[in-house]
Structure formats: structure tokens, C-alpha cells
Write an enzyme that holds these catalytic residues in place. Structure first.
Site, PDB file in Angstrom:
ATOM      1  N   CYS A  72       0.834  -1.208   0.000  1.00 60.70           N
ATOM      2  CA  CYS A  72       0.000   0.000   0.000  1.00 60.70           C
ATOM      3  C   CYS A  72       0.865   1.253   0.000  1.00 60.70           C
ATOM      4  O   CYS A  72       1.715   1.433   0.875  1.00 60.70           O
ATOM      5  CB  CYS A  72      -0.932   0.008   1.217  1.00 60.70           C
ATOM      6  SG  CYS A  72      -1.982   1.470   1.301  1.00 60.70           S
ATOM      7  N   ARG A  75      -0.110   4.830   3.059  1.00 60.55           N
ATOM      8  CA  ARG A  75      -0.066   4.539   4.497  1.00 60.55           C
ATOM      9  C   ARG A  75       0.191   5.742   5.389  1.00 60.55           C
ATOM     10  O   ARG A  75       0.197   5.606   6.613  1.00 60.55           O
ATOM     11  CB  ARG A  75       1.005   3.475   4.768  1.00 60.55           C
ATOM     12  CG  ARG A  75       0.595   2.092   4.349  1.00 60.55           C
ATOM     13  CD  ARG A  75       1.711   1.105   4.620  1.00 60.55           C
ATOM     14  NE  ARG A  75       2.571   0.917   3.460  1.00 60.55           N
ATOM     15  CZ  ARG A  75       3.738   0.283   3.503  1.00 60.55           C
ATOM     16  NH1 ARG A  75       4.189  -0.183   4.654  1.00 60.55           N
ATOM     17  NH2 ARG A  75       4.454   0.127   2.408  1.00 60.55           N
ATOM     18  N   TRP A 245      -8.970   5.402   0.047  1.00 63.71           N
ATOM     19  CA  TRP A 245      -9.610   5.994  -1.118  1.00 63.71           C
ATOM     20  C   TRP A 245      -8.781   5.635  -2.335  1.00 63.71           C
ATOM     21  O   TRP A 245      -7.651   5.145  -2.231  1.00 63.71           O
ATOM     22  CB  TRP A 245      -9.760   7.506  -0.983  1.00 63.71           C
ATOM     23  CG  TRP A 245      -8.516   8.223  -0.542  1.00 63.71           C
ATOM     24  CD1 TRP A 245      -7.355   8.402  -1.260  1.00 63.71           C
ATOM     25  CD2 TRP A 245      -8.293   8.824   0.732  1.00 63.71           C
ATOM     26  NE1 TRP A 245      -6.433   9.090  -0.512  1.00 63.71           N
ATOM     27  CE2 TRP A 245      -6.979   9.374   0.717  1.00 63.71           C
ATOM     28  CE3 TRP A 245      -9.070   8.997   1.887  1.00 63.71           C
ATOM     29  CZ2 TRP A 245      -6.436  10.051   1.800  1.00 63.71           C
ATOM     30  CZ3 TRP A 245      -8.533   9.662   2.964  1.00 63.71           C
ATOM     31  CH2 TRP A 245      -7.228  10.179   2.918  1.00 63.71           C
ATOM     32  N   GLU A 250      -5.317   3.369 -10.168  1.00 59.98           N
ATOM     33  CA  GLU A 250      -5.993   2.101  -9.937  1.00 59.98           C
ATOM     34  C   GLU A 250      -7.167   1.930 -10.891  1.00 59.98           C
ATOM     35  O   GLU A 250      -7.457   0.824 -11.354  1.00 59.98           O
ATOM     36  CB  GLU A 250      -6.487   2.010  -8.492  1.00 59.98           C
ATOM     37  CG  GLU A 250      -5.394   1.992  -7.444  1.00 59.98           C
ATOM     38  CD  GLU A 250      -5.978   1.956  -6.045  1.00 59.98           C
ATOM     39  OE1 GLU A 250      -6.352   0.857  -5.599  1.00 59.98           O
ATOM     40  OE2 GLU A 250      -6.078   3.024  -5.401  1.00 59.98           O
TER      41      GLU A 250
END
Length: 378
Positions: A72, A75, A245, A250
Site C-alpha cells: 500500500c 499509508r 480511497w 488504480e
């Protein structure tokens, strides 16, 4: 045929529990001396083979698990995660209802809030509930021929399995909402229609070309991952959907662009009048940029939270610097941290990372990917 779920020995649980309790007390000095809590955990483990986290431990553990998520990039905000404690729920109907409520609260009118809902854990007596769906919101994929799919091709196997179980399907559009698949304790997996009021969708249009509106593109506002197991101090929470979010890439560089998803680059290239006969014209690169511009423009216009890959890359390095000042090492998987578009133009590209394991994190257990594809539904 179901894949066997992971089980930990009491010694393994104790080792992870001791590590987590010490970390919790170190990062929460107001909790006091950890020795008393460690004695309680050890006694409970000896008596029952497991132990129960306090509400404070659960909240901190879920946040630390996000902090430890090597794949991720977002973070920096780990400590802002809202934790919904629903550990008392084991029934599929109640879990599905809470998942849809999770979406409503996380959407927050477009100002998306990082949120996790934690359901009952695995115990030595019985496995906890499962959410088979990869995310709480997924679009159907229809197709009678391997090379022709209406909707999200990734979800074609799950769509077919659900229809075999009696789901009538949606309207047959590229963006029909799939049902949520939940398996309660001592129950078979069942599907639940997703209420329309639980899902905010953003129409995708180009900032300069109004003709894009004719395509009817859209995407949902909240990316809520639901088939990963939350592990905290040796305790497994197999149903714990969570969201941050979206980062624009993506959607624009993966969901809408990948050849095994919506495969929109050829259509975008033609719309832009590009020479699509040769890769050497770099038409894919140009189409990819315009598709990502359209995503960011559309979410901004709708007032829905979204990050761009340049800003999020800088924020990730700020997160690393902050953690290092606190004496904490940050693990990361380079192949996931570097954005799928213009990677070398972002600061996260130009360095290496160590993919550090952790006992408090989110993981895919054996069978999770197969379940998300509907492999064992029929």
C-alpha cells in the site's frame, strides 16, 4: 471443494500475542505496564486456546496492520483508520447488512473515510465468517464467447457462478453491480444484492472532449477490499473489509485499461485519432494518460476523494521519513509502490525497499483468490 483454512498452534499465537501486546503498550504509554496484560493473555490462551483483544487493542492492531501493508502506497494516514467493531456477528445476513452500512459510512457523501469493519475471529472451536467477494463493490462480467465480455472480464467467472446459483443478473450493462458473497459460521456461502443507496458512482468524462459521455463510463467511489484476513497478534479475523480511497491509476491505468478488465485503450486511442497500428507510435501511452486525466477530472468534479500518483508518491516518502524518525522500519514491495503509469517520474521509483514480514497485517490466505472467482460456489 474448499481449501483448508490456516490454523496456528498455541505457541505460535503466544509468540505473536506477546510481540503485539508489547508493541501496543510501547505505542500507547497510557495503557501502563504490559506485564499484567501479558499474564492475562497467557492465562486465557492456556484455558481456551485463544484470547480476545480489548477494543483499544483491536483498533490499534487494525491501524498497525495498515501501517505494515507492504503493498500500500497510501499509508501516511494509517492512524486515521475508523474501526467498526462487529466481532459479535457471525451470521451472513447480519454481516452483509453491516458491509453495506460500512460502504455508506465510508462514502461519507464523497469525502471518503478510511474504514474497517471487523467481524468474528477464527477460534479453536470454529472458523470465523468469510466474505468471498474480492471487494464489497464489484461489477459483473458477461460473455458467451471467451473474447467478448460485457463488463469487467475479471469477474466473469464469479458472475457465471452466481447466475448458476440463481442470480438473475443485472440489466446487462458494463457496470452492473454484483451481489456480495458472504459465508457465515456453520453456513454455506450466500449472495446478497447490493443496495443502490450503499454505492456512490462517478460518471467518467474527459475534461476537453464531451463526446466521452456517450460511452457511459463510471466507477464506484470506495475501494473496499473484503477477501483479506486481518491478523493481529496471532488472532485471525477472516472477515474484515477495509478501505482507503482510490489513487487515480488504480482505475485509469488498471481497472479500465488492463486487457483482462475493461480494455479501453484501443477505443480511447481511436477517439484521440492516434495511429493504433503500431506500438512504436506510443498510442497506448498517450491513451493511458488521457484516460487517467478523465478519471481525476471526473472524481474532482463530483467532489469525491481521489489521489493522484505524483502526490501519493511524495506522501509515501513522507510516511517513511516519519516512521524512521519514530524508530520504525518501513517495509514495501517496489512492484506495488511504484505507480503503473509514469513510474520514473515519481520519487518512489528511484530507491529500493525491503519487503518486511509482520505478524500484524492483512494477508490473502489459501483459497481467497479462488473464492473471489466463485470457484467453489457451484
Amino acid at each position: 471443494m474448499e481449501i483448508l483454512r490456516e490454523r496456528s498452534t498455541t505457541d505460535q499465537v503466544w509468540q505473536a500475542a506477546e510481540e503485539f501486546v508489547l508493541l501496543f503498550h510501547r505505542e500507547n504509554p497510557q495503557a501502563g505496564d504490559p506485564r499484567r496484560r501479558l499474564a492475562e493473555v497467557r492465562a486465557e490462551l492456556a484455558d481456551t486456546g485463544t484470547y480476545r483483544h480489548t477494543a483499544q487493542e483491536l483498533a490499534h492492531g487494525a491501524r498497525v496492520a495498515w501501517r505494515n501493508s507492504n503493498r500500500c502506497i497510501g499509508r501516511l494516514y494509517w492512524n486515521s483508520l475508523r474501526v467498526r467493531d462487529r466481532r459479535e456477528l457471525t451470521d451472513a445476513d447480519a454481516i452483509a447488512a453491516e458491509c453495506f452500512q460500512h460502504l455508506r459510512e465510508a462514502t461519507n457523501g464523497g469525502r471518503v473515510r478510511p474504514t474497517i469493519t471487523v467481524f468474528a475471529p477464527d477460534t479453536p472451536d470454529r472458523p470465523g465468517p468469510l466474505i468471498w467477494s474480492e471487494q464489497l463493490i464489484r461489477y459483473a462480467g458477461y460473455g458467451d464467447h471467451p473474447s467478448i465480455t460485457v463488463g469487467d472480464a475479471r469477474n466473469a467467472p464469479l458472475t457465471g457462478a452466481l447466475r448458476a446459483l440463481g442470480w438473475s443478473g443485472g440489466a446487462g450493462t458494463p457496470f452492473d453491480l454484483l451481489p456480495l458473497v458472504v459465508q457465515g459460521v456453520d453456513d454455506k456461502p450466500r449472495w446478497f444484492d447490493t443496495p443502490a443507496d450503499a454505492v456512490m458512482e462517478v460518471p467518467i468524462e474527459h475534461p476537453e472532449d464531451p463526446g466521452w459521455a456517450e460511452w457511459g463510463l463510471r466507477w464506484h467511489a470506495v475501494p473496499a477490499i473484503s477477501n483479506m484476513c486481518l491478523e493481529i497478534g496471532g488472532i485471525h479475523y477472516p472477515a474484515a473489509p477495509f478501505n482507503g480511497w482510490y489513487m487515480g491509476t488504480e482505475i485509469g491505468a488498471r481497472n479500465l485499461a488492463d486487457t483482462d478488465r475493461y480494455n479501453l485503450l484501443p477505443a480511447v486511442g481511436r477517439r484521440l485519432g492516434l495511429d493504433t497500428s503500431s506500438d512504436r507510435s506510443l498510442w497506448k501511452d498517450r491513451a493511458l494518460v488521457e484516460l487517467n486525466r478523465a478519471v481525476l477530472h471526473s472524481f474532482d468534479r463530483a467532489g469525491v476523494t481521489i489521489a493522484d500518483h505524483h502526490s501519493e508518491s511524495r506522501r509515501f516518502l513522507a510516511h517513511m521519513a516519519r516512521e524512521e524518525r519514530k524508530g520504525r522500519e518501513v517495509g514495501a514491495d517496489w512492484s506495488w509502490i511504484v505507480p503503473p503509469i509514469s513510474g520514473a517520474a515519481t520519487p518512489v521509483f528511484h530507491r529500493t525497499y525491503e519487503d518486511r514480514p509482520s505478524t500484524t497485517t492483512y494477508v490473502h490466505h489459501a483459497g481467497a483468490v479462488e473464492r473471489a472467482q466463485g470457484r467453489y460456489l457451484v
